[in-house]
Motif scaffolding. Structure first.
Motif, mmCIF file in Angstrom:
data_model
loop_
_atom_site.group_PDB
_atom_site.id
_atom_site.type_symbol
_atom_site.label_atom_id
_atom_site.label_comp_id
_atom_site.label_asym_id
_atom_site.label_seq_id
_atom_site.Cartn_x
_atom_site.Cartn_y
_atom_site.Cartn_z
ATOM 1 N N LEU A 231 0.837 -1.323 0.122
ATOM 2 C CA LEU A 231 -0.034 0.068 -0.024
ATOM 3 C C LEU A 231 0.645 1.385 -0.256
ATOM 4 C CD1 LEU A 231 -2.404 1.658 0.416
ATOM 5 C CD2 LEU A 231 -2.085 1.188 2.472
ATOM 6 N N LEU A 232 2.291 1.270 0.543
ATOM 7 C CA LEU A 232 2.936 2.464 0.846
ATOM 8 C C LEU A 232 3.439 2.619 -0.350
ATOM 9 C CD1 LEU A 232 4.077 4.581 2.645
ATOM 10 C CD2 LEU A 232 5.628 2.602 3.145
ATOM 11 N N ALA A 233 3.745 1.888 -1.120
ATOM 12 C CA ALA A 233 4.619 1.445 -2.310
ATOM 13 C C ALA A 233 2.973 2.433 -3.264
ATOM 14 C CB ALA A 233 5.552 -0.114 -2.728
ATOM 15 N N ARG A 234 2.442 1.934 -3.211
ATOM 16 C CA ARG A 234 1.430 2.404 -4.192
ATOM 17 C C ARG A 234 1.529 3.675 -4.175
ATOM 18 N NH1 ARG A 234 -2.030 -1.441 -7.141
ATOM 19 N NH2 ARG A 234 -0.857 -3.853 -6.486
ATOM 20 N N THR A 235 0.818 4.236 -2.575
ATOM 21 C CA THR A 235 0.899 5.322 -2.459
ATOM 22 C C THR A 235 2.121 6.353 -3.107
ATOM 23 O OG1 THR A 235 -0.282 4.715 -0.821
ATOM 24 C CG2 THR A 235 0.585 7.154 -0.596
ATOM 25 N N GLY A 236 2.873 5.683 -3.405
ATOM 26 C CA GLY A 236 4.436 6.531 -3.206
ATOM 27 C C GLY A 236 4.060 6.394 -5.050
ATOM 28 N N GLU A 237 4.199 5.392 -5.594
ATOM 29 C CA GLU A 237 3.546 5.253 -7.290
ATOM 30 C C GLU A 237 2.423 6.654 -7.606
ATOM 31 O OE1 GLU A 237 3.841 4.482 -11.277
ATOM 32 O OE2 GLU A 237 5.219 3.973 -9.608
ATOM 33 N N ALA A 238 1.812 6.171 -6.881
ATOM 34 C CA ALA A 238 0.646 7.123 -7.102
ATOM 35 C C ALA A 238 0.868 8.628 -7.302
ATOM 36 C CB ALA A 238 -0.875 7.047 -6.604
ATOM 37 N N LEU A 239 1.635 9.023 -6.353
ATOM 38 C CA LEU A 239 1.858 10.572 -6.428
ATOM 39 C C LEU A 239 3.319 11.075 -6.992
ATOM 40 C CD1 LEU A 239 2.506 10.810 -1.705
ATOM 41 C CD2 LEU A 239 1.065 11.764 -3.821
ATOM 42 N N ARG A 240 3.938 9.746 -7.619
ATOM 43 C CA ARG A 240 5.182 10.237 -8.546
ATOM 44 C C ARG A 240 4.486 9.952 -9.522
ATOM 45 N NH1 ARG A 240 7.266 8.388 -13.012
ATOM 46 N NH2 ARG A 240 5.483 5.941 -12.165
ATOM 47 N N TYR A 241 3.845 9.060 -10.428
ATOM 48 C CA TYR A 241 2.711 9.208 -11.134
ATOM 49 C C TYR A 241 2.069 10.886 -11.542
ATOM 50 C CZ TYR A 241 -0.586 8.620 -15.114
ATOM 51 O OH TYR A 241 -1.400 8.712 -16.412
ATOM 52 N N GLY A 242 1.235 11.179 -10.741
ATOM 53 C CA GLY A 242 0.020 12.594 -10.811
ATOM 54 C C GLY A 242 1.129 13.745 -11.031
ATOM 55 N N PHE A 243 2.226 13.418 -9.797
ATOM 56 C CA PHE A 243 2.482 15.027 -9.358
ATOM 57 C C PHE A 243 3.788 14.654 -10.201
ATOM 58 C CE2 PHE A 243 0.066 14.992 -5.882
ATOM 59 C CZ PHE A 243 -0.734 15.771 -5.829
ATOM 60 N N ILE A 244 4.350 14.026 -11.375
ATOM 61 C CA ILE A 244 6.166 14.208 -11.341
ATOM 62 C C ILE A 244 5.311 13.800 -13.063
ATOM 63 C CG2 ILE A 244 8.098 13.475 -11.899
ATOM 64 C CD1 ILE A 244 8.083 15.230 -9.751
ATOM 65 N N ASP A 245 4.665 12.381 -13.437
ATOM 66 C CA ASP A 245 5.165 12.311 -14.565
ATOM 67 C C ASP A 245 3.516 12.997 -15.646
ATOM 68 O OD1 ASP A 245 7.109 10.560 -13.966
ATOM 69 O OD2 ASP A 245 5.292 8.689 -13.899
ATOM 70 N N LEU A 246 2.172 13.136 -14.874
ATOM 71 C CA LEU A 246 1.214 13.983 -15.379
ATOM 72 C C LEU A 246 2.174 15.163 -15.177
ATOM 73 C CD1 LEU A 246 -0.876 13.288 -16.758
ATOM 74 C CD2 LEU A 246 -2.137 13.555 -14.387
ATOM 75 N N VAL A 247 2.696 15.704 -14.854
ATOM 76 C CA VAL A 247 2.875 17.282 -15.249
ATOM 77 C C VAL A 247 3.935 16.935 -16.155
ATOM 78 C CG1 VAL A 247 4.089 19.392 -13.779
ATOM 79 C CG2 VAL A 247 2.416 17.363 -12.524
ATOM 80 N N GLY A 248 4.688 16.006 -16.037
ATOM 81 C CA GLY A 248 5.487 16.450 -17.811
ATOM 82 C C GLY A 248 4.514 15.930 -18.506
#
Length: 413
Positions: free
Chosen positions: A157-174
């Motif tokens: 769950l913690l890893a998924r949450t980190g992946e969600a934040l990375r994708y939303g605020f890094i990949d998607l912003v890019g």
């Protein structure tokens, strides 16, 4: 100064909703298994068309980002009708753009936009299903194809949450950051420098105005979120809500890259159905909005007009969100500018390929995965800014070119 005030106002209005949308998009990416898409979209039936549309409406993929996803789905067994339904619905909306639509254009547009995207995607997919009746699509066994379909690995769950934040605020912003900034700049330019009487003349002939918007929107790539401030500026200059909806639909969903790729993968007839459905649907729903719905539903508050031309009062929370969004955008742009190939140019078994058609981080990831899945590839680095892929290993240029083509792109000489 009016130009800066206009950008500041639109940014402060959108920022809290965009950040919320990025977070929800990350949750969808990390917790919804993408491998289920192809499994439910394989039949050439109305049920598969429905699923393609319903899956596509909330997904936060822009026009270029949806192309490799859709093509990978098709090559993994999804039918042409379900793929077209997915392609029409996805770029028009997304949890990030729905939230941002509410912030600038109000609740009526926020509700109407996904509903219209759903209906037009169902119409497009059903038309393809009728035209292609009896046609089946078998999965193509190719490691590059299978790798191009994103899947969610097993994580805590913690890893998924980190992946969600990375994708939303890094990949998607890019992925959409550049288009969002471009949309804000274009909207401010229209608001400040374009005389209102130009649009007032067009507003006397609604169908002509909508056709003009489609002619401009199709070659002008803009993501669903980036189209919102432009639609707002068009309405502030006197164009009708229906005409603004035409831009919100045609701008993100229809472009030459989508047409050419669909024509290559599914045939020119399917590509024409795709473009025609978006254009006809946009005009039809634009006219319905202008004729049937109260104009008060789409009216801007009086302070919106003045805020675009004078120093806007920005609440503290909106200012904080705007600052966070600006920092995320600067970080994303910095990553692109200072990105360096991890593979040296003088390695004997290293070849650099020029990739045609990459526009965002989704495209970059699709090409990276497709090439990395080839036998004989020891390492691969895809540079989005330079539109290149540097491959180390014994894979032949023909195999690399085929993998890139399968992912939905081309290698140029």
């Amino acid at each position: 100064m009016e130009f800066i005030n206009s950008i500041l106002f639109m940014l402060s209005e959108m920022a809290p909703y965009i950040l919320l949308g990025f977070f929800l998009a990350g949750i969808l990416h990390a917790f919804v298994p993408q491998r289920l898409l192809s499994r439910h979209l394989s039949s050439n039936s109305f049920g598969a068309v429905w699923k393609g549309a319903l899956i596509g409406v909330p997904l936060p993929l822009c026009s270029c980002g949806v192309l490799p996803t859709a093509i990978a789905m098709k090559r993994s067994g999804a039918s042409d009708s379900a793929t077209v339904s997915f392609l029409v619905a996805t770029p028009q909306t997304g949890v990030d753009s729905i939230a941002a639509t509410w912030s600038l254009l109000g609740p009526a547009f926020a509700v109407i936009r996904p509903v219209v995207a759903l209906i037009t995607s169902l119409f497009a997919g059903s038309t393809v299903a009728i035209v292609e009746k009896g046609k089946t699509n078998k999965p193509q066994e190719n490691p590059a194809i299978q790798c191009a379909v994103e899947s969610t690995p097993r994580m805590s769950l913690l890893a998924r949450t980190g992946e969600a934040l990375r994708y939303g605020f890094i990949d998607l912003v890019g992925s959409i950051g550049g288009w969002l900034v471009a949309g804000l700049i274009i909207a401010a330019l229209i608001t400040v420098f374009v005389p209102a009487d130009i649009f007032a003349a067009l507003s006397r002939w609604p169908i002509l105005a909508m056709l003009a918007v489609i002619v401009v929107a199709i070659p002008m790539y803009v993501c669903a979120t980036g189209s919102i401030p432009i639609a707002m500026s068009l309405m502030l200059k006197g164009l009708s809500p229906g005409t603004a909806l035409v831009f919100l639909m045609a701008g993100p969903a229809a472009n030459f890259a989508s047409y050419s790729l669909i024509a290559r993968e599914m045939g020119r007839r399917t590509a024409l159905i795709y473009i025609a459905t978006i254009a006809i649907g946009a005009i039809a729903f634009g006219l319905l909005i202008d004729w049937l719905l109260p104009t008060s539903w789409f009216a801007f508050a009086p302070d919106v007009h003045s805020a675009c031309h004078h120093s806007p009062h920005i609440p503290l929370f909106a200012a904080i969100c705007s600052g966070v969004l600006v920092l995320l955008l600067l970080y994303s742009f910095g990553r692109r500018i200072f990105h360096r190939n991890s593979i040296t140019k003088d390695t004997p078994m290293t070849t650099t390929y020029k990739i045609k058609g990459m526009n965002c981080t989704h495209c970059q990831a699709a090409v990276q995965k497709a090439i990395a899945a080839l036998p004989g590839v020891d390492a691969v680095d895809v540079n989005l800014t330079a539109s290149t892929a540097t491959v180390e290993g014994t894979a032949t240029p023909a195999d690399v070119a085929q993998a890139v083509r399968i992912a939905g792109y081309d290698i140029t000489e």
